[in-house]
Scaffold this active site. Structure first.
Site, PDB file in Angstrom:
ATOM      1  N   TYR A 177       0.845  -1.203   0.000  1.00 43.31           N
ATOM      2  CA  TYR A 177       0.000   0.000   0.000  1.00 43.31           C
ATOM      3  C   TYR A 177       0.883   1.256   0.000  1.00 43.31           C
ATOM      4  O   TYR A 177       0.661   2.188  -0.786  1.00 43.31           O
ATOM      5  CB  TYR A 177      -0.964   0.020   1.204  1.00 43.31           C
ATOM      6  CG  TYR A 177      -1.767   1.304   1.233  1.00 43.31           C
ATOM      7  CD1 TYR A 177      -2.763   1.547   0.288  1.00 43.31           C
ATOM      8  CD2 TYR A 177      -1.473   2.317   2.150  1.00 43.31           C
ATOM      9  CE1 TYR A 177      -3.462   2.748   0.269  1.00 43.31           C
ATOM     10  CE2 TYR A 177      -2.168   3.521   2.143  1.00 43.31           C
ATOM     11  CZ  TYR A 177      -3.160   3.725   1.191  1.00 43.31           C
ATOM     12  OH  TYR A 177      -3.838   4.920   1.164  1.00 43.31           O
ATOM     13  N   ARG A 224       2.130   8.211  13.074  1.00 39.43           N
ATOM     14  CA  ARG A 224       1.821   9.451  13.801  1.00 39.43           C
ATOM     15  C   ARG A 224       0.325   9.780  13.780  1.00 39.43           C
ATOM     16  O   ARG A 224      -0.240  10.257  14.751  1.00 39.43           O
ATOM     17  CB  ARG A 224       2.612  10.610  13.173  1.00 39.43           C
ATOM     18  CG  ARG A 224       2.381  11.957  13.833  1.00 39.43           C
ATOM     19  CD  ARG A 224       2.740  13.092  12.899  1.00 39.43           C
ATOM     20  NE  ARG A 224       1.962  13.045  11.666  1.00 39.43           N
ATOM     21  CZ  ARG A 224       2.279  13.693  10.541  1.00 39.43           C
ATOM     22  NH1 ARG A 224       3.374  14.427  10.491  1.00 39.43           N
ATOM     23  NH2 ARG A 224       1.508  13.602   9.475  1.00 39.43           N
ATOM     24  N   ARG A 234     -10.759   6.015   9.530  1.00 40.50           N
ATOM     25  CA  ARG A 234      -9.986   5.253   8.554  1.00 40.50           C
ATOM     26  C   ARG A 234      -8.737   4.748   9.286  1.00 40.50           C
ATOM     27  O   ARG A 234      -8.338   5.330  10.285  1.00 40.50           O
ATOM     28  CB  ARG A 234      -9.610   6.117   7.342  1.00 40.50           C
ATOM     29  CG  ARG A 234      -8.831   7.341   7.729  1.00 40.50           C
ATOM     30  CD  ARG A 234      -8.446   8.235   6.568  1.00 40.50           C
ATOM     31  NE  ARG A 234      -7.761   9.370   7.153  1.00 40.50           N
ATOM     32  CZ  ARG A 234      -8.045  10.643   6.903  1.00 40.50           C
ATOM     33  NH1 ARG A 234      -8.961  10.963   6.015  1.00 40.50           N
ATOM     34  NH2 ARG A 234      -7.396  11.610   7.514  1.00 40.50           N
ATOM     35  N   PHE A 294      15.953  19.020  -1.120  1.00 37.65           N
ATOM     36  CA  PHE A 294      14.556  18.678  -1.394  1.00 37.65           C
ATOM     37  C   PHE A 294      14.245  17.250  -0.917  1.00 37.65           C
ATOM     38  O   PHE A 294      13.169  16.988  -0.380  1.00 37.65           O
ATOM     39  CB  PHE A 294      14.297  18.806  -2.903  1.00 37.65           C
ATOM     40  CG  PHE A 294      12.947  18.331  -3.326  1.00 37.65           C
ATOM     41  CD1 PHE A 294      11.843  19.163  -3.226  1.00 37.65           C
ATOM     42  CD2 PHE A 294      12.764  17.044  -3.812  1.00 37.65           C
ATOM     43  CE1 PHE A 294      10.588  18.711  -3.604  1.00 37.65           C
ATOM     44  CE2 PHE A 294      11.520  16.590  -4.190  1.00 37.65           C
ATOM     45  CZ  PHE A 294      10.422  17.434  -4.079  1.00 37.65           C
TER      46      PHE A 294
HETATM   47 MG    MG Z   1      -5.375   9.084   0.678  1.00 38.92          MG
END
Ligand code: MG
Length: 396
Positions: A177, A224, A234, A294
């Site tokens: 995922y 977190r 969720r 970055f």
């Molecule tokens: Mg999302």
């Protein structure tokens, strides 16, 4: 601002860093563009204005990138925010939402597409309503950048649709995922950097470590955000891990201090730390100082977050964040791989001091920290120079 200064009272260097960013205008508020302004400004201007609204921390690092790659990264980021807004909009019926996720990479380029109403804040709804402007900006990029952005958007949309019908159970599911929603961002950025010519073209071949960069950030956020995600109904924590200690995910919220609750939290943080050696390997490959910053700054923030949440019962009952001062210090101080090394060494020491020997995953954690330190000490820095560059070095 005052509460942030008080929180950093024992860290004078953090106060100094905050003042520096404040004087640089980093904390300045950017207003949401109104309809009249939107009609007048270019697609590019709109894209940067909305970027400031949807992610201030990301906007700060992106502004430092060289213009050509900056535009590509800005468009990439907004495209993925658009896709994520579709994923997160539970008011769209599941099958319809999945169809939208799978075709977003095509629909977003169509001037007749209408994404009005999607998004959970005013800024996201504005981004979606005016998405044709982001598409206009994207279409003006060099086709080599467009191809990367569209390809990653397609693959991410497919992955999101797959997981809308599938629970994150095992650690492998969790990796997959996170690969779809973040690891692919690592792939895409590597391809954009390589295509720009500002990094070695072979950077885009290092897909495994680019994936780890995304997984490290994503897992830090998911761990977190336990409390925030629970409130929003969720959850992305892999159930095979949390079910060791609870029958339902909200139980942790009622007994945050229990050793079993903390063992689950620590197992997840340990799992995230597994990616740190790869992240170091990736950062060592970068040559351009702006691209380095970055990439490195978000990784440093994620590491600080993981250390903040480790063994911290507050994660279960409130939204835990790193001190604004520490974030400012990271923004101001991390410029080179040496700065990053020093930061990781210091953070590792802090983490070592938090490890409890009775915690079931303490052995793994010590092992990952050791691997990270070994990676940092590796010398010389691995380079992926092309043959021409090697020739050039020999001559010069
Ligand atoms: Mg999302």
């Amino acid at each position: 601002m005052i509460s942030n200064l008080i929180a950093s009272m024992n860290h004078p260097e953090e106060i100094k860093a905050m003042m520096k960013l404040y004087l640089n205008g980093q904390f300045q508020h950017t207003a949401t563009p109104d309809q009249k302004t939107i009609k007048q400004i270019s697609d590019r201007e709109f894209s940067y204005q909305i970027l400031n609204r949807v992610s201030r921390s990301f906007a700060a690092v992106i502004h430092e990138l060289p213009t050509e790659v900056q535009d590509a990264v800005c468009a990439f980021y907004l495209v993925l925010r658009g896709l994520d807004s579709v994923e997160d909009d539970m008011s769209i019926e599941l099958e319809k939402r999945n169809a939208m996720l799978r075709t977003f990479h095509v629909d977003m380029m169509d001037k007749d597409s209408d994404f009005t109403g999607i998004g959970d804040t005013d800024d996201y709804r504005l981004l979606m309503k005016e998405f044709h402007k982001v598409a206009g900006f994207l279409k003006k990029l060099d086709p080599k950048y467009q191809a990367v952005i569209i390809d990653i958007c397609k693959r991410m949309g497919e992955g999101m649709a797959e997981f809308s019908k599938r629970e994150v159970v095992t650690s492998q599911d969790f990796d997959l995922y996170c690969h779809y929603v973040a690891g692919l961002v690592g792939h895409g950025l590597s391809d954009l950097f390589a295509a720009s010519g500002m990094e070695n073209p072979r950077l885009s071949e290092s897909k495994d470590i680019a994936n780890s960069m995304g997984l490290f950030l994503q897992k830090a956020n998911i761990i977190r955000d336990y409390h925030e995600d629970l409130t929003a109904e969720r959850m992305f924590w892999p159930s095979a891990i949390w079910r060791k200690a609870a029958l339902s995910i909200d139980e942790f919220n009622t007994r945050p201090e229990a050793p079993e609750s903390l063992a689950v939290l620590n197992e997840l943080v340990t799992d995230a730390m597994r990616h740190l050696p790869d992240c170091i390997a990736y950062l060592r490959l970068l040559k351009n100082p702006a691209i380095f910053r970055f990439c490195a700054i978000p990784q440093a923030m994620a590491l600080a977050t993981l250390i903040e949440v480790y063994n911290n019962p507050k994660v279960f009952t409130q939204n835990v964040k790193i001190r604004k001062g520490l974030a400012a210090k990271i923004m101001v101080e991390i410029k080179t791989i040496e700065d990053m090394s020093e930061f990781i060494q210091k953070q590792s020491e802090t983490l070592q001091s938090k490890i409890s020997l009775t915690d079931p995953s303490c052995g793994m954690m010590v092992d990952y920290l050791h691997k990270a330190v070994v990676k940092l000490a590796q010398s010389p820095v691995v380079t992926l120079d092309t043959e021409e560059e090697q020739e050039y070095r020999k001559v010069s």
